[in-house]
Scaffold this motif. Structure first.
Motif, PDB file in Angstrom:
ATOM      1  N   THR A  62       0.819  -1.213   0.000  1.00  0.00           N
ATOM      2  CA  THR A  62       0.000   0.000   0.000  1.00  0.00           C
ATOM      3  C   THR A  62       0.851   1.260   0.000  1.00  0.00           C
ATOM      4  O   THR A  62       0.560   2.221  -0.729  1.00  0.00           O
ATOM      5  N   TYR A  63       1.900   1.298   0.811  1.00  0.00           N
ATOM      6  CA  TYR A  63       2.685   2.522   0.973  1.00  0.00           C
ATOM      7  C   TYR A  63       3.974   2.512   0.154  1.00  0.00           C
ATOM      8  O   TYR A  63       4.803   3.413   0.302  1.00  0.00           O
ATOM      9  N   CYS A 158       8.839   7.584   5.517  1.00  0.00           N
ATOM     10  CA  CYS A 158       7.684   6.749   5.219  1.00  0.00           C
ATOM     11  C   CYS A 158       6.440   7.615   5.141  1.00  0.00           C
ATOM     12  O   CYS A 158       6.418   8.766   5.614  1.00  0.00           O
ATOM     13  N   ASP A 159       5.399   7.062   4.554  1.00  0.00           N
ATOM     14  CA  ASP A 159       4.100   7.714   4.574  1.00  0.00           C
ATOM     15  C   ASP A 159       3.721   7.950   6.033  1.00  0.00           C
ATOM     16  O   ASP A 159       3.814   7.049   6.869  1.00  0.00           O
ATOM     17  N   ASN A 162       1.588   5.437   7.696  1.00  0.00           N
ATOM     18  CA  ASN A 162       2.066   4.051   7.787  1.00  0.00           C
ATOM     19  C   ASN A 162       2.560   3.778   9.207  1.00  0.00           C
ATOM     20  O   ASN A 162       3.753   3.860   9.509  1.00  0.00           O
ATOM     21  N   ARG A 191       0.664  12.203  -0.293  1.00  0.00           N
ATOM     22  CA  ARG A 191       1.423  11.592   0.794  1.00  0.00           C
ATOM     23  C   ARG A 191       2.124  12.659   1.612  1.00  0.00           C
ATOM     24  O   ARG A 191       2.883  13.476   1.082  1.00  0.00           O
ATOM     25  N   THR A 193       5.038  12.907   4.320  1.00  0.00           N
ATOM     26  CA  THR A 193       6.167  12.023   4.586  1.00  0.00           C
ATOM     27  C   THR A 193       6.761  12.301   5.959  1.00  0.00           C
ATOM     28  O   THR A 193       7.145  13.441   6.261  1.00  0.00           O
TER      29      THR A 193
END
Length: 232
Positions: A62-63, A158-159, A162, A191, A193
């Protein structure tokens, strides 16, 4: 004490390090539980697809900016390109016990001039998740970046949504630095981050923590950890 320049302005401390640092190479990094090998599509792609395909669903992708892959041929096509890339530089994670590749991760956004590097494209199959292999794979790549290449900063991004990735970064000793809003568009979605890092002054203590946790004596007969990782 903060340094000042000839104008009385505060400035950062002097860097006593030869720059640029070497770029990472296609090296093999061997550990107690796993070995990192440069990704080779002809050698690794079929087994990696099978390992990923064992998951109950495609949520692991997904991410990630690529995937999921519906067939071995689709994954092989992606792996062919990834294996040829120097940045990101992809590694396959090989289980020392079985010899099977069970996941991948990479060094990316390689900034040799400033001795900054990022770990990314982390995709671990169900057989790797929550095992010593997953922790050691990260430790091996960190050791390569800090001890062999002499980088000053090691990043994890990362997102921001997440949560498993954020928890993993914190468990491994990364410090959260903030969130860049609307930093990218991934798979058609906005997104934010989240940024994390480890810097070289923190690495000796983290390295010792990894050594203690990865000691075979820290694992029971079923492979369960006896003492948790205390990276900080």
């Amino acid at each position: 004490m903060t340094d000042t320049n000839e104008f009385g302005q505060p400035v950062g401390e002097a860097v006593d390090l030869a720059l640029p640092r070497p770029a990472p190479g296609r090296v093999t990094l061997r550990g107690e539980f796993c070995t990192l090998q440069p990704l080779d599509a002809s050698e690794h792609a079929a087994a990696l697809f099978a390992a990923y395909d064992a998951a109950a669903d495609d949520s692991a992708w997904t991410y990630i900016g690529v995937g999921p892959f519906g067939t071995p041929a689709e994954y092989r096509a992606w792996a062919d390109g990834a294996a040829a890339s120097a940045d990101p530089l992809h590694f396959a994670v090989i289980d020392n016990a079985s010899g099977a590749p069970l996941g991948t991760l990479s060094l990316m956004r390689i900034d040799s001039a400033n001795a900054v590097i990022e770990v990314g494209f982390v995709v671990f199959s169900p057989a790797m998740q929550r095992t010593a292999l997953s922790t050691e794979a990260h430790a091996l790549l960190m050791r390569y970046a800090f001890d062999e290449l002499g980088y000053r900063r090691y990043e994890w991004k990362c997102d921001a949504l997440n949560e498993p990735s954020r928890r993993a970064a914190e468990r491994l000793g990364f410090s959260y630095e903030g969130t860049f809003r609307q930093a990218a568009v991934v798979k058609g979605r906005s997104r934010d981050t989240a940024w994390f890092s480890i810097v070289d002054a923190e690495w000796p203590a983290l390295s010792a923590a990894f050594d203690r946790w990865l000691d075979p004596a820290n694992f029971g007969p079923a492979g369960e950890q006896l003492s948790p990782l205390r990276a900080r």
